[in-house]
Write a protein that holds these residues in place. Structure first.
Motif, PDB file in Angstrom:
ATOM      1  N   ASP A 892       0.822  -1.208   0.000  1.00 35.95           N
ATOM      2  CA  ASP A 892       0.000   0.000   0.000  1.00 35.95           C
ATOM      3  C   ASP A 892       0.858   1.261   0.000  1.00 35.95           C
ATOM      4  O   ASP A 892       0.374   2.332  -0.355  1.00 35.95           O
ATOM      5  N   ARG A 893       2.059   1.170   0.464  1.00 43.11           N
ATOM      6  CA  ARG A 893       2.954   2.323   0.553  1.00 43.11           C
ATOM      7  C   ARG A 893       3.914   2.311  -0.631  1.00 43.11           C
ATOM      8  O   ARG A 893       4.525   1.296  -0.920  1.00 43.11           O
ATOM      9  N   PRO A 894       4.100   3.443  -1.282  1.00 39.43           N
ATOM     10  CA  PRO A 894       5.112   3.473  -2.347  1.00 39.43           C
ATOM     11  C   PRO A 894       6.517   3.482  -1.753  1.00 39.43           C
ATOM     12  O   PRO A 894       6.710   3.826  -0.575  1.00 39.43           O
ATOM     13  N   ASP A 895       7.511   3.123  -2.569  1.00 39.18           N
ATOM     14  CA  ASP A 895       8.909   3.168  -2.110  1.00 39.18           C
ATOM     15  C   ASP A 895       9.356   4.615  -1.958  1.00 39.18           C
ATOM     16  O   ASP A 895       8.947   5.491  -2.745  1.00 39.18           O
ATOM     17  N   PRO A 896      10.199   4.898  -0.940  1.00 40.58           N
ATOM     18  CA  PRO A 896      10.708   6.272  -0.799  1.00 40.58           C
ATOM     19  C   PRO A 896      11.734   6.577  -1.887  1.00 40.58           C
ATOM     20  O   PRO A 896      12.223   5.683  -2.576  1.00 40.58           O
ATOM     21  N   PRO A 916      12.548   5.981  -7.071  1.00 38.28           N
ATOM     22  CA  PRO A 916      12.897   4.584  -7.331  1.00 38.28           C
ATOM     23  C   PRO A 916      12.055   4.001  -8.470  1.00 38.28           C
ATOM     24  O   PRO A 916      11.142   4.646  -8.986  1.00 38.28           O
ATOM     25  N   ASN A 917      12.341   2.765  -8.805  1.00 36.02           N
ATOM     26  CA  ASN A 917      11.598   2.063  -9.865  1.00 36.02           C
ATOM     27  C   ASN A 917      10.323   1.453  -9.258  1.00 36.02           C
ATOM     28  O   ASN A 917      10.218   0.256  -9.037  1.00 36.02           O
ATOM     29  N   SER A 946       7.026  10.561 -11.361  1.00 34.95           N
ATOM     30  CA  SER A 946       6.908   9.196 -11.873  1.00 34.95           C
ATOM     31  C   SER A 946       8.110   8.383 -11.427  1.00 34.95           C
ATOM     32  O   SER A 946       9.076   8.911 -10.866  1.00 34.95           O
ATOM     33  N   ALA A 947       8.071   7.086 -11.702  1.00 35.23           N
ATOM     34  CA  ALA A 947       9.144   6.183 -11.275  1.00 35.23           C
ATOM     35  C   ALA A 947      10.426   6.430 -12.072  1.00 35.23           C
ATOM     36  O   ALA A 947      10.398   6.886 -13.227  1.00 35.23           O
ATOM     37  N   SER A 948      11.554   6.135 -11.414  1.00 42.80           N
ATOM     38  CA  SER A 948      12.888   6.166 -12.039  1.00 42.80           C
ATOM     39  C   SER A 948      13.152   7.494 -12.746  1.00 42.80           C
ATOM     40  O   SER A 948      13.594   7.537 -13.900  1.00 42.80           O
ATOM     41  N   SER A 949      12.917   8.598 -12.038  1.00 39.18           N
ATOM     42  CA  SER A 949      13.088   9.922 -12.642  1.00 39.18           C
ATOM     43  C   SER A 949      13.929  10.802 -11.717  1.00 39.18           C
ATOM     44  O   SER A 949      13.980  10.583 -10.499  1.00 39.18           O
ATOM     45  N   ASN A 950      14.556  11.826 -12.316  1.00 39.89           N
ATOM     46  CA  ASN A 950      15.368  12.783 -11.576  1.00 39.89           C
ATOM     47  C   ASN A 950      14.716  14.154 -11.658  1.00 39.89           C
ATOM     48  O   ASN A 950      14.232  14.572 -12.730  1.00 39.89           O
ATOM     49  N   TYR A 951      14.737  14.896 -10.554  1.00 43.28           N
ATOM     50  CA  TYR A 951      14.089  16.195 -10.493  1.00 43.28           C
ATOM     51  C   TYR A 951      15.007  17.203  -9.810  1.00 43.28           C
ATOM     52  O   TYR A 951      15.724  16.875  -8.858  1.00 43.28           O
ATOM     53  N   GLY A 952      14.950  18.434 -10.290  1.00 47.52           N
ATOM     54  CA  GLY A 952      15.618  19.556  -9.650  1.00 47.52           C
ATOM     55  C   GLY A 952      14.626  20.699  -9.534  1.00 47.52           C
ATOM     56  O   GLY A 952      14.067  21.141 -10.550  1.00 47.52           O
TER      57      GLY A 952
END
Length: 987
Positions: A892-896, A916-917, A946-952
């Motif tokens: 139920d919890r997404p990965d941090p 994370p993925n 979204s999954a497996s992404s990088n943000y600044g």
């Protein structure tokens, strides 16, 4: 028929090389010279000096042409001194140095050059010794009877560069010293021996072994406690050793039977495919060989291959398969010619880890050969194949035994498995070595070969051992004096332990060893002996204003340091380097000023204390230096002798006078003395017992009846009586003479001798013997104050549900990281059900980083507080309360997020985040809080992710210092465990 006594002095010092002869009466001076010096060249004869000496005085006969006309009377002594010319003196020095340079091993030169230095006694006063800027430990102590080691007082430019440092700073390390000095162990010390031959690699199957041959130097040595680094050798797997202690009967070692020369290469063997500019393969590549040369005179060669990434292939299903690679070996003479194929070897294996292989063969003829290796297998194109191969080493073999040394050596041959144990090298081998030498046994009164640390035994060995190119016979040693010195060292606990793996002359070696036993070497031209610095009772001579002249007195005033600092190899700490601080006697304040004192050969911490303290007492009680000039070629006292001095300039009540008459107990003098009422007086003089060669002389003291006033006659109230013509020393009772010891004798002009004297100062030994060394633990510095630094409260990095062995949610796993401040030893969390109840504490080692809390069920909210505690027991404050939710279904919890950071700025913060993925992630939430656990946090922003992404992102944040957090959210808004981004300041 009477005989003329003849003394021959072949050197510049009256006590060096003296020869005593008897010549019949009736011969001319020329005939006597020819008798005692047959075949003396005319040039040398004209440089000889002859004196006629009797009780009336002495006469120089300078003209050799008149010697045939002069016939000495009965009872006259002839003194013949040989004065070398300038060229001859230089030639003697050149010959001595040339012989020493050809010697193998310890360059211990005999006494050939000692007679040319003016004195063969250690520490000749004013001998041009450079001070090292040390007020006490250096230049001041040079003027003592037994000066400190020359290493401690010579400047860097004057020290022998071949001299090995007294102490090692780094760990044990074996050295290769081609054409170097063969070591010599004296006493007992831990040693990292030198390589007797180059070590080399041996491959057995896939494993690497190392063969090595070490030498501890001249034998025999007794070895114990063998180690590699700091680990006992027995703790290693597959170790073979052969020990040869160094006897003439030792057999050759078998673990290193022949000469092996290993050339380490590390050249990768490649056959790359052809590629275009874009890196695409367009064809097969050519063979690219690698060539190297063997050593000269080789009979066999061995090549060692290394597969650093293993040799393996994985098929499409991930199954491991064997892989192969082929290597061609060719050879030709070093001078060139056609290549000869030795062999093409195909290596096959299914190994993931690195391994080795080797191939050895006999060369067509003995000599130097060029060896070529080439990979014939093409470069692999599959990413799932590992077949890299390197040419690790080329070994050349010769059948001869690796050692060619004419004297027995202590050897250790070793074969050790290197795989998984050593880093491909064996260069940290060490052991405790004890030299077996003739040692004086006071119980049986014989010399016994056994381990010994006594300086007297080492002194004898230096003169007679295998290190000496020209060993001395027993007849050249004063063995009785050495035996007496041995007992002195034994009773005083004096030892000498040193690895003498450096070049040194015989005299330097004897000087250092003797110094360790409070002595100095002495050579009188016929026998080697020592001068021991110890209180004496036998008075050898009286030195006063009537039998000497040009008296000088010099006192050195010093500002002593707070302490001496002595570095040494500590036998109580497995011979690791330590430093002992020895306070100046009576000093109790803070130690700010120290001076280094070197005590080579000392490894006992208590002995370090005694000898350093003794040097301090010498500086205190031997601050005066006296010099006088005595006339005449013959003297009775020499270096180290106890003499009684009398000089009016030092004490007005002293007087040295000649007896002119003795009537009863009334003694008449050739001068006047003053006496005062109420004071006691005495005279000192020599009394003869026996006659001729059996005559002995004793310094005696007789009391004088006090008659106030000035008089030239003394009434001796008790004691022996002098004879007419005797010299007496007069003064206050107990103060009629100074107790002195001769520190040096130098030849002066016209058959004079310059005596340098010091106070005998028996209090030096009395105070030293009374010393009680402080307890020694070898630790640097004093005890530190208690560490009261307090660690900060730890930071929560994540909270996860914990499951028992059956998969049931039963609590939480809290991951903690240091919060700063002092280092934490433990983390503690106290917990309870949210809303109340009794706290339960759980403590774990800080290194684990995780605290597991159990006793809860799915859906429980747990309230927690945390703290950190240092190793000294000081704890941080408890944190504010924070909560965690026990969830039975972790899906139920997404990965941090996996990584993230925050940087503060002006009114804003900059974030970098990586998700994370996890396909359930739909948003990212950023927040800040005053609390490191994220409690009472304030939301900054929630944005689509979204999954497996990088943000600044740059976001507006109020001014202040905050803790920042990031959480991933799923489509239902369920957050992940908060990820701590860190702390930042917004201005």
């Amino acid at each position: 028929m009477s005989l003329h006594p003849v003394s021959i002095l072949p050197s510049l010092s009256p006590d060096m090389g003296r020869q005593e002869w008897q010549a019949p009466e009736g011969l001319s001076v020329a005939a006597i010279v020819e008798l005692v010096l047959p075949g003396l060249p005319e040039k040398s004869r004209r440089r000889a000096r002859v004196w006629l000496v009797d009780n009336q005085g002495e006469m120089l006969l300078p003209d050799p042409d008149r010697w045939r006309r002069i016939y000495p009377a009965a009872g006259v002594r002839l003194i013949i001194r040989l004065v070398p010319g300038q060229d001859q003196l230089r030639n003697v020095l050149s010959i001595a140095v040339s012989i020493a340079a050809l010697a193998i091993g310890q360059v211990w030169v005999g006494p050939a050059i000692l007679g040319l230095t003016g004195s063969a006694l250690l520490g000749q006063i004013g001998a041009g010794v450079a001070a090292a800027g040390l007020a006490v430990a250096g230049s001041f102590l040079v003027n003592k009877l037994i000066p400190p080691s020359q290493q401690s007082i010579g400047n860097a430019g004057s020290q022998q560069q071949s001299e090995k440092p007294l102490f090692q700073i780094s760990g044990w390390q074996n050295q290769a010293t081609p054409d170097g000095v063969v070591p010599s162990i004296l006493g007992k010390v831990r040693v990292a021996p030198v390589f007797a031959a180059p070590s080399y690699t041996e491959i057995v199957g896939d494993d690497q072994y190392i063969r090595a041959l070490f030498t501890f130097g001249h034998g025999p040595d007794q070895l114990s406690d063998l180690k590699i680094g700091e680990t006992p050798i027995a703790s290693f797997d597959e170790v073979q050793t052969e020990i040869r202690e160094g006897y003439e009967t030792d057999t050759p070692v078998t673990l290193y039977p022949s000469q092996v020369i290993e050339d380490s290469l590390g050249a990768e063997l490649r056959r790359d495919r052809q590629r275009d500019d874009a890196g695409n393969i367009i064809g097969t590549g050519p063979i690219t060989p690698v060539a190297r040369f063997t050593a000269s005179d080789a009979t066999q060669a061995n090549v060692i291959f290394h597969f650093p990434g293993g040799l393996i292939y994985y098929d499409g299903n991930g199954n491991a398969k064997s892989s192969s690679v082929a290597v061609r070996i060719r050879q030709r003479p070093a001078t060139g010619g056609a290549w000869q194929t030795v062999k093409t070897i195909t290596f096959s294996a299914k190994k993931r880890e690195g391994f080795f292989r080797q191939y050895r063969w006999t060369l067509p003829s003995r000599g130097r050969w060029e060896i070529e290796l080439a990979r014939t297998t093409h470069e692999a194109t599959e990413a799932n194949r590992s077949d890299r191969v390197s040419w690790l080493a080329l070994q050349s073999f010769r059948p001869e035994y690796p050692l060619n040394f004419g004297k027995p050596l202590c050897l250790v041959a070793m074969r050790v498995k290197a795989t998984y144990q050593l880093n491909s090298t064996l260069d940290r081998f060490n052991a405790v070595a004890e030299r077996l030498l003739p040692d004086w046994d006071y119980l049986t009164q014989t010399w016994i070969v056994r381990p010994t640390r006594n300086p007297a035994s080492h002194f004898r060995h230096v003169l007679q051992g295998s290190e000496n190119a020209i060993p001395e016979a027993d007849s050249a040693l004063d063995l009785e004096a050495l035996q007496d010195w041995h007992d002195f060292c034994r009773l005083k606990g004096l030892k000498y332990d040193r690895d003498r793996s450096f070049e040194a002359s015989t005299w330097d070696a004897l000087t250092e060893i003797a110094g360790a036993g409070r002595a100095a070497p002495r050579y009188d031209g016929t026998k080697w002996s020592v001068v021991i610095d110890r209180p004496q009772e036998l008075v050898v001579a009286h030195v006063n204003s009537r039998n000497s002249r040009e008296f000088t007195w010099r006192r050195t005033y010093i500002k002593p340091p707070d302490a001496f600092r002595v570095r040494f190899l500590d036998q109580t700490a497995d011979y690791q380097q330590r430093e002992r601080i020895v306070r100046w006697p009576g000093y109790t304040g803070d130690i700010d000023v120290t001076e280094e004192l070197q005590l080579p050969g000392k490894t006992d911490p208590d002995e370090i204390w005694f000898e350093a303290r003794r040097r301090q007492y010498e500086a205190i009680y031997r601050s005066d230096v006296f010099t006088v000039v005595q006339d005449g070629a013959v003297r009775t006292a020499t270096r180290g002798d106890f003499v009684k001095g009398s000089y009016e300039v030092l004490e007005s009540t002293m007087a040295a006078l000649k007896v002119t008459a003795v009537r009863g107990r009334l003694v008449t003098l050739d001068g006047y003395v003053d006496m005062e009422a109420g004071k006691s007086y005495a005279v000192r003089f020599f009394v003869q017992s026996g006659t001729g060669d059996e005559a002995t002389f004793q310094s005696v003291l007789s009391s004088v009846k006090t008659v106030p006033g000035t008089t030239d006659s003394l009434l001796l109230s008790s004691g022996d009586l002098p004879k007419s013509g005797d010299l007496i020393q007069f003064g206050l009772a107990g103060q009629e003479s100074l107790d002195l010891v001769i520190a040096g004798v130098q030849a002066g002009e016209k058959l004079t001798n310059v005596l340098t004297m010091l106070s005998q100062a028996p209090e030096i030994d009395a105070l030293t013997d009374a010393e009680v060394p402080p307890a020694w633990n070898g630790r640097a510095g004093g005890d530190a104050s208690a560490d009261i630094a307090v660690p900060d409260t730890p930071t929560v990095s994540s909270i996860e549900t914990h499951f028992d062995g059956g998969g049931t949610a039963d609590g939480l796993t809290v991951l903690l990281v240091p919060g700063g401040g002092a280092s934490a030893a433990t983390y503690t969390i106290r917990h309870r059900i949210d809303g109340g109840g009794v706290w339960t504490e759980v403590t774990v080692d800080a290194g684990s980083g995780a605290v597991v809390i159990t006793g809860y069920s799915d859906g429980d909210t747990v309230e927690m507080e945390r703290k950190a505690t240092s190793s000294a027991g000081y704890a941080s404050d408890w944190s504010s309360s924070f909560t965690g939710l026990v969830l039975a279904d972790p899906e139920d919890r997404p990965d941090p997020i996996t990584t993230g950071s925050v940087t503060g700025g002006t009114g804003e913060a900059y974030f970098t985040l990586s998700t994370p993925n996890d396909a359930t992630i739909s948003d990212l939430k950023l927040s800040y809080s005053l609390n490191s656990d994220g409690s009472s946090d304030t939301s900054i922003v929630t944005f689509t992710a979204s999954a497996s992404s990088n943000y600044g992102r740059t976001e507006t944040v109020p001014a202040g210092t905050w803790y920042f957090f990031a959480e991933t959210l799923n489509a239902g808004g369920t957050p992940s465990v908060a990820f701590a981004l860190g702390q930042a300041t917004i201005v």
